[in-house]
Motif scaffolding. Sequence first.
Motif, PDB file in Angstrom:
ATOM      1  N   HIS A  67       0.851  -1.180   0.000  1.00  0.00           N
ATOM      2  CA  HIS A  67       0.000   0.000   0.000  1.00  0.00           C
ATOM      3  C   HIS A  67       0.895   1.241   0.000  1.00  0.00           C
ATOM      4  O   HIS A  67       1.851   1.329   0.789  1.00  0.00           O
ATOM      5  CB  HIS A  67      -0.913   0.006   1.215  1.00  0.00           C
ATOM      6  CG  HIS A  67      -1.742  -1.238   1.352  1.00  0.00           C
ATOM      7  ND1 HIS A  67      -2.908  -1.430   0.655  1.00  0.00           N
ATOM      8  CD2 HIS A  67      -1.541  -2.375   2.078  1.00  0.00           C
ATOM      9  CE1 HIS A  67      -3.408  -2.614   0.949  1.00  0.00           C
ATOM     10  NE2 HIS A  67      -2.600  -3.211   1.811  1.00  0.00           N
TER      11      HIS A  67
ATOM     12  N   ASP B 123       0.619   5.451   0.231  1.00  0.00           N
ATOM     13  CA  ASP B 123      -0.254   6.588   0.543  1.00  0.00           C
ATOM     14  C   ASP B 123       0.506   7.892   0.366  1.00  0.00           C
ATOM     15  O   ASP B 123       1.705   7.972   0.679  1.00  0.00           O
ATOM     16  CB  ASP B 123      -0.753   6.530   1.990  1.00  0.00           C
ATOM     17  CG  ASP B 123      -1.642   5.328   2.268  1.00  0.00           C
ATOM     18  OD1 ASP B 123      -2.123   4.709   1.298  1.00  0.00           O
ATOM     19  OD2 ASP B 123      -1.844   5.011   3.454  1.00  0.00           O
TER      20      ASP B 123
ATOM     21  N   LEU C  90       0.154  11.607   1.933  1.00  0.00           N
ATOM     22  CA  LEU C  90      -0.521  12.350   2.992  1.00  0.00           C
ATOM     23  C   LEU C  90      -0.316  13.839   2.791  1.00  0.00           C
ATOM     24  O   LEU C  90       0.771  14.291   2.415  1.00  0.00           O
ATOM     25  CB  LEU C  90       0.012  11.935   4.371  1.00  0.00           C
ATOM     26  CG  LEU C  90      -0.628  10.712   5.044  1.00  0.00           C
ATOM     27  CD1 LEU C  90      -0.450   9.466   4.190  1.00  0.00           C
ATOM     28  CD2 LEU C  90      -0.017  10.488   6.420  1.00  0.00           C
TER      29      LEU C  90
ATOM     30  N   VAL D 178      -4.883  11.398   4.220  1.00  0.00           N
ATOM     31  CA  VAL D 178      -4.600  10.644   3.003  1.00  0.00           C
ATOM     32  C   VAL D 178      -5.311  11.295   1.825  1.00  0.00           C
ATOM     33  O   VAL D 178      -6.537  11.435   1.819  1.00  0.00           O
ATOM     34  CB  VAL D 178      -5.047   9.178   3.147  1.00  0.00           C
ATOM     35  CG1 VAL D 178      -4.825   8.422   1.842  1.00  0.00           C
ATOM     36  CG2 VAL D 178      -4.292   8.497   4.283  1.00  0.00           C
TER      37      VAL D 178
ATOM     38  N   ARG E 214      -4.116   6.974  -2.550  1.00  0.00           N
ATOM     39  CA  ARG E 214      -3.753   5.628  -2.083  1.00  0.00           C
ATOM     40  C   ARG E 214      -3.627   4.715  -3.286  1.00  0.00           C
ATOM     41  O   ARG E 214      -4.462   4.720  -4.181  1.00  0.00           O
ATOM     42  CB  ARG E 214      -4.802   5.104  -1.099  1.00  0.00           C
ATOM     43  CG  ARG E 214      -4.568   3.666  -0.656  1.00  0.00           C
ATOM     44  CD  ARG E 214      -5.371   3.357   0.608  1.00  0.00           C
ATOM     45  NE  ARG E 214      -4.805   4.067   1.749  1.00  0.00           N
ATOM     46  CZ  ARG E 214      -5.439   4.235   2.907  1.00  0.00           C
ATOM     47  NH1 ARG E 214      -6.663   3.767   3.064  1.00  0.00           N
ATOM     48  NH2 ARG E 214      -4.856   4.880   3.901  1.00  0.00           N
ATOM     49  N   ARG E 215      -2.554   3.940  -3.297  1.00  0.00           N
ATOM     50  CA  ARG E 215      -2.319   2.969  -4.358  1.00  0.00           C
ATOM     51  C   ARG E 215      -2.157   1.595  -3.718  1.00  0.00           C
ATOM     52  O   ARG E 215      -1.407   1.438  -2.748  1.00  0.00           O
ATOM     53  CB  ARG E 215      -1.068   3.320  -5.159  1.00  0.00           C
ATOM     54  CG  ARG E 215      -1.088   4.704  -5.808  1.00  0.00           C
ATOM     55  CD  ARG E 215      -2.078   4.718  -6.967  1.00  0.00           C
ATOM     56  NE  ARG E 215      -2.068   5.990  -7.668  1.00  0.00           N
ATOM     57  CZ  ARG E 215      -3.017   6.902  -7.575  1.00  0.00           C
ATOM     58  NH1 ARG E 215      -4.055   6.682  -6.749  1.00  0.00           N
ATOM     59  NH2 ARG E 215      -2.955   8.019  -8.268  1.00  0.00           N
ATOM     60  N   THR E 216      -2.837   0.607  -4.265  1.00  0.00           N
ATOM     61  CA  THR E 216      -2.702  -0.774  -3.819  1.00  0.00           C
ATOM     62  C   THR E 216      -2.015  -1.550  -4.929  1.00  0.00           C
ATOM     63  O   THR E 216      -2.550  -1.670  -6.031  1.00  0.00           O
ATOM     64  CB  THR E 216      -4.079  -1.397  -3.513  1.00  0.00           C
ATOM     65  OG1 THR E 216      -4.722  -0.610  -2.501  1.00  0.00           O
ATOM     66  CG2 THR E 216      -3.930  -2.823  -3.018  1.00  0.00           C
TER      67      THR E 216
ATOM     68  N   GLY F  58      -7.370   1.244   6.427  1.00  0.00           N
ATOM     69  CA  GLY F  58      -5.970   1.641   6.386  1.00  0.00           C
ATOM     70  C   GLY F  58      -5.499   2.139   7.729  1.00  0.00           C
ATOM     71  O   GLY F  58      -6.302   2.412   8.631  1.00  0.00           O
TER      72      GLY F  58
ATOM     73  N   THR G  67      -3.677   8.068  10.677  1.00  0.00           N
ATOM     74  CA  THR G  67      -2.665   9.111  10.491  1.00  0.00           C
ATOM     75  C   THR G  67      -2.733  10.026  11.697  1.00  0.00           C
ATOM     76  O   THR G  67      -3.811  10.352  12.185  1.00  0.00           O
ATOM     77  CB  THR G  67      -2.915   9.917   9.213  1.00  0.00           C
ATOM     78  OG1 THR G  67      -4.197  10.546   9.303  1.00  0.00           O
ATOM     79  CG2 THR G  67      -2.901   9.014   7.991  1.00  0.00           C
TER      80      THR G  67
ATOM     81  N   GLY H 192      -6.313   8.472  -5.750  1.00  0.00           N
ATOM     82  CA  GLY H 192      -6.717   7.298  -4.984  1.00  0.00           C
ATOM     83  C   GLY H 192      -8.225   7.182  -4.895  1.00  0.00           C
ATOM     84  O   GLY H 192      -8.917   7.069  -5.894  1.00  0.00           O
ATOM     85  N   ASN H 193      -8.753   7.256  -3.685  1.00  0.00           N
ATOM     86  CA  ASN H 193     -10.181   7.137  -3.470  1.00  0.00           C
ATOM     87  C   ASN H 193     -10.890   8.481  -3.620  1.00  0.00           C
ATOM     88  O   ASN H 193     -12.080   8.578  -3.386  1.00  0.00           O
ATOM     89  CB  ASN H 193     -10.450   6.584  -2.065  1.00  0.00           C
ATOM     90  CG  ASN H 193      -9.926   5.182  -1.925  1.00  0.00           C
ATOM     91  OD1 ASN H 193     -10.012   4.398  -2.849  1.00  0.00           O
ATOM     92  ND2 ASN H 193      -9.370   4.870  -0.765  1.00  0.00           N
TER      93      ASN H 193
ATOM     94  N   TYR I 157      -3.944  -1.179  -8.344  1.00  0.00           N
ATOM     95  CA  TYR I 157      -3.739   0.013  -9.158  1.00  0.00           C
ATOM     96  C   TYR I 157      -3.044  -0.360 -10.473  1.00  0.00           C
ATOM     97  O   TYR I 157      -2.065  -1.106 -10.472  1.00  0.00           O
ATOM     98  CB  TYR I 157      -2.895   1.040  -8.408  1.00  0.00           C
ATOM     99  CG  TYR I 157      -2.650   2.291  -9.224  1.00  0.00           C
ATOM    100  CD1 TYR I 157      -3.689   3.175  -9.468  1.00  0.00           C
ATOM    101  CD2 TYR I 157      -1.400   2.563  -9.765  1.00  0.00           C
ATOM    102  CE1 TYR I 157      -3.493   4.312 -10.231  1.00  0.00           C
ATOM    103  CE2 TYR I 157      -1.188   3.702 -10.520  1.00  0.00           C
ATOM    104  CZ  TYR I 157      -2.240   4.570 -10.762  1.00  0.00           C
ATOM    105  OH  TYR I 157      -2.035   5.686 -11.525  1.00  0.00           O
TER     106      TYR I 157
END
Length: 847
Positions: free
Chosen positions: A91, A93, A95, A101, A104-106, A565, A568, A616-617, A766
């Motif tokens: 993962h 991220d 920030l 966040v 985000r990349r998986t 996740g 933070t 990301g999301n 991703y």
Amino acid sequence: MRVKFKGKEKIIGALGLAGALGLLAFRNPADGNPVQVLAEKLSAYYITLRPEKAYLHLDRPAYGTGETIWFSAYVVDALRHQPDTLSKVLHVDLLSPQRLVVARRTLRLAGGRGYGDIELGDTLAAGTYLLRAYTDWMRNAGNGEYFFERQLQVWPAAPNQPDAPDAGPALAISRTAPKTPVGKPDVQFFAEGGNLVAGLPATVGFKAQAASGRSIAVSGQLFDEQNKSVGAAFSSQHGGMGRLSFTPAAGHHYHARVKLPDGSSTDFPLPAAQPTGYGLRVLDAGDSYTVEARYQGTPGAPVPGPVMLLTEVRGYIVGLVPRPITDDGAPVTWKLVKSRYPNGILHITLFDAQSTAQAQRLAFVLNGLPALRVTLTPDKAAYAPHDPVHVKVQVTDATGQPAAAHLSVTVAEAGAAALDPNGGNVATSLLLTSDLAGYVENPGYYFQTPTPEITLALDNLLLTQGWRRYVWKEVLSPTPPPLVYGAEQGITLAGQVTGAGHQGLANAQLTFIQSKPNRSVLTASTETNGRFRFTGFPGRDTAVITLQARRASGASNVVIRPDLGPPTFGAPLPPLPPLSAAPAGVADYLRRSRQQQVQERQNRPEGDIARNIKLGNVAVTGKKEVIPANDTRRLYPGVVANTLVDFTDIPAAQSGMSALQILQGRVAGLTISGSPPNMSIQIRNSGTPLFILDGQRTDAEFINTLQANQVEAVEVFKGPEAAIFGAGSSGGVIAIYTKRGNKNYKGDDSKTPTPGLITIRVPAYYRAQEFYQPRYGAPVMNAPTMDARRLTLFWDPQVSTGPNGQTEFLFYTADGSGNFQISTEGITLEGTPSRGSSTIYVAPKGR
């Protein structure tokens, strides 16, 4: 493995880097040697925890808004640094400066390798961002403690941003200093070994930081409680760190009067000196370390038994035999020959006769270069625009023999490549920062050509920066460390079922219903701590999952808490300096970046129409039809904002959080502070914005009560684009569109979410973009007439050499001229960091 029980330097045992983690020489339980027992417990701890490390190689050390971060990922086992096979998912991220966040990349890992990219939207606010990479398995040792982290400076470079450096009148804005974080500078003091002991000579490291978290240079003098000076004056050497030496006296308290950069002075206390205890000093003797242990006891009390020393570098354990110690402060010594250890942080622990850790110290072992040399040989030294560049690659080990390695390669404009020369690399990460707690500023500094100043600075760092790999209390515990998170072999949906509080419910019954991309139904029950894990997702498409949970008794009054996740936390990241105080080359870099982005927009068929930029999301978009222009929920049909946040594409927005919480940190210029239900919101510090809910004007008090799972999307109108809304829009406009207001919506989210029921979107792996690499010359017919590449000419995240240590690659120069740096980083199959660089020159057109 060697075992010697006779001689002046008696090595009790060593845990080698190859093979299993067992101490094969110590299989006879009757031996009962206490150092042997400690070493075996540490070995068993490592076997259970199987620590991993991650590293990201970037195409450049710094970026501007509107650009793309290209990264290559390496995941290795933490001991041998060989490509890890435990986790198959990484993962990554990004920030925000407020540590939220924003991307985000998986990634799917193959042989410990993966790669990806993150677009920095042209609506993103400039600032210091944090890039982190982790596997779920790493979270077992603490959320964030073992992650790869790197601070990135993201400068204002997008052409549409008013604070771009050459944006005319707005230039004065970009040169004003950012707001200084509230708080005073802090200076911390750390006794070598852990404690100050009255009557024992002590070395004390110190670290000085501004409120922003950046280091500051200080000087000072030590005083006792009667303000009598003690010892010599001191000053920091590098990174706000330094040391002082003195012998604390019984019954006295000490403080340091520190002169700060602004000329003022402040007193800071030193740790209190203990009346009895152990002292530990480590002296660098060049090819070895001399370790001194002392003890100060209570008059008349019995002298403690012998002390033992256990040393370790990345799982290579060397224990030294017990030595008798007196209570008069006389030292006992050991000699640690550096050549016996692999490269990395040397963890030295002093144990008493009851096998209790009494003092610890970190040192550094570097036998030879920190990284193997990668030789990059271009076929020429100078090129014309659009020329092919052939580069040969050769990796050799310390003896000059070829070595097989996994590498990644970047070619960047020399000025951009030099923006953060000490920002860290594969060697500093694997050998240094990955085993230290906290953030290390400019880690590359410590791996320059060694000088006495750099050697002292590195030792000061190890005096003041904490050890992160383990604490002896955990190692010696009779129960193994808890493993809450599994080693992901594929995309996983995990979480916990709890009661009204956060207490996990064992044996809760779960029904798993997948509606997209395929339909399936499963049933399962939670573990003793209420946790659950669903695996086996192909990862090709986003999966839409509905989870229903009930207690073992059948009651539905439960809460499903999906794992979205790691959390933070921490203070905001240090602000960017004003351009007038920025590092050399930043202004020229921003000018070139803006020129490249302008040319790229001109070359696009749609011209300068805003792009849909996915983080990301989060989707921040210009023309995305999430809410159609003619939607009946609009106050003015056809009026569309340049910034939209799609709540249906954010997993966290489906969990009942406040709508304003979801918006935090996701839109440039939008500031949201406080906590529900008393959150305040501003756009570019222009006062409270106008709120519109499904076409009706409302107030901030009502918006504070709105749950995110009721919202479909939010539009943010900034500056001039808000003027159409008339009076009250000077602070901007926030238009909220609810799911219930959508004429096509069939559900009813106006009620409290059904207990024990939640819908979750599980993202796919991703799919990395392909770096643009044109080819010029016959017989290629589709080469562009204009090539805007200026900052990064070439990026290949996956290059490998064979057993002969050789490979080669080809790229083409662009329109831009000047010097370009070819750089490569990677790891050999044996786990050794590898680096190399070379430079080429591209002549201007027409020469």
